[in-house]
Design an enzyme around this catalytic site. Sequence first.
Site, PDB file in Angstrom:
ATOM      1  N   TRP A  82       4.161   9.791   2.086  1.00 40.59           N
ATOM      2  CA  TRP A  82       3.989   9.097   0.884  1.00 40.59           C
ATOM      3  C   TRP A  82       4.511   9.677  -0.356  1.00 40.59           C
ATOM      4  CZ3 TRP A  82       4.374   4.015   1.514  1.00 40.59           C
ATOM      5  CH2 TRP A  82       3.946   3.595   2.735  1.00 40.59           C
ATOM      6  N   ASP A  85      -2.249   8.821  -6.079  1.00 39.94           N
ATOM      7  CA  ASP A  85      -1.837   7.625  -5.237  1.00 39.94           C
ATOM      8  C   ASP A  85      -3.111   7.520  -4.214  1.00 39.94           C
ATOM      9  OD1 ASP A  85      -1.271   5.771  -3.371  1.00 39.94           O
ATOM     10  OD2 ASP A  85       0.899   6.478  -2.875  1.00 39.94           O
ATOM     11  N   LYS A  92      -5.342  -1.419   2.339  1.00 44.52           N
ATOM     12  CA  LYS A  92      -5.996  -0.429   3.232  1.00 44.52           C
ATOM     13  C   LYS A  92      -7.574  -0.508   3.188  1.00 44.52           C
ATOM     14  CE  LYS A  92      -1.857   0.842   3.668  1.00 44.52           C
ATOM     15  NZ  LYS A  92      -1.194   1.915   2.895  1.00 44.52           N
TER      16      LYS A  92
END
Length: 369
Positions: free
Chosen positions: A107, A181, A205
Amino acid sequence: MSTRPYNFSAGPAAMPLEVLQQAAAEMTDWHDAQGRSSGMGVMEMSHRGKEFIAIYEQAEADLRELLAIPAHFKVLFMQGGGIAENAIVPLNLSRGEHIDVVVTGSWSEKSFKEAAKFCTPHLAASGADSHFTTLPDPAHWKLSHEARYVHVCTNETIHGVEFHHLPDLQALGSNAPLVIDFSSHVLSRAVDWSKVGLAFGGAQKNIGPAGVTLVVVREDLLGHALKVCPSAFNYKTVADNGSMYNTPPTYSIYVAGLTFQWLKRQGGVAAMEQRNIAKAQLLYDFLDSSSFYSNHVAADCRSRMNVPFFLADASRNDAFLSGAKAAGLLQLKGHKSVGGMRASIYNAMPIEGIQALVDYLRAFEQTQA
Ligand SMILES: *Cc1c(COP(=O)(O)O)cnc(C)c1O
């Protein structure tokens, strides 16, 4: 309905059953806090009407309470997801200049590449040498003086590494704001906002349906967007309009709000954090005790949310997954870039689900003897 299978999806992921049931009950007719019928479902409401404004304000207030977000931070509910934020953050904060990025998995690697379209990212540290099974020690990060911000992904969903302490950039000699993040562990643990300039995360999520992206940003960072920044992605424009410059993802915000209320009934983030510690420990302890399964992440940075693991005999993967499904354990297949298995165990996963997984792991291992 209490016997639904346990769902280990990395995202979109399992939601608390109570939240789904409440959303279902209100699908065609939302009732306000006093129980008065609105005569319409949330999807059908104007985002500027008093009904949706009430939903929105409650959701923001509950989120602020759950995460103890200080008053000098704005809470924005945006569209585009975490990947869009990889562009939106540099559009707003980089001024087209230098930023520092710490690459700790897929990511943050994506964040680095996307930022390069808008500014000059500098690789401050990388966990690539260990195949992202360790986190580079902040004491050794090469932070640049001119960086407009430092980007860190605090939970790498694919590689299963998590920062258990946020870096203190000032103590490391940097005055740049920290951008995190936190897509895949938001609301699983407390956030030390004194160390953070901006946090972003997609909802799918650990919060609710895909479609809403949470941005928590320190007020003093607003107002420096590049000229080319789209208005709908300009944090100052979004903040000045209470996230209603464009139509926000109303239904996703509503369901996120139901999750916030559920979290408060569970005892809030501190209670969830304790449960998440216990859940992760149960699973990692079993994996470590077994010679058939393994997790490769260093003990001090193992994610409490995403647990990648491997079978000693990869030719058994398909049998493992079909047996798991038959046992009511869904979506355990690992990410294609890492292989093996992955159990994502977000807030909505009860410890009973982890116990059921461990029982299955043990039973499957015994059939291999
Ligand atoms: C899932 C995820 C994203 C991307 O989210 P999208 O909604 O697909 O854009 C970004 N960062 C992390 C850490 C994630 O887990």
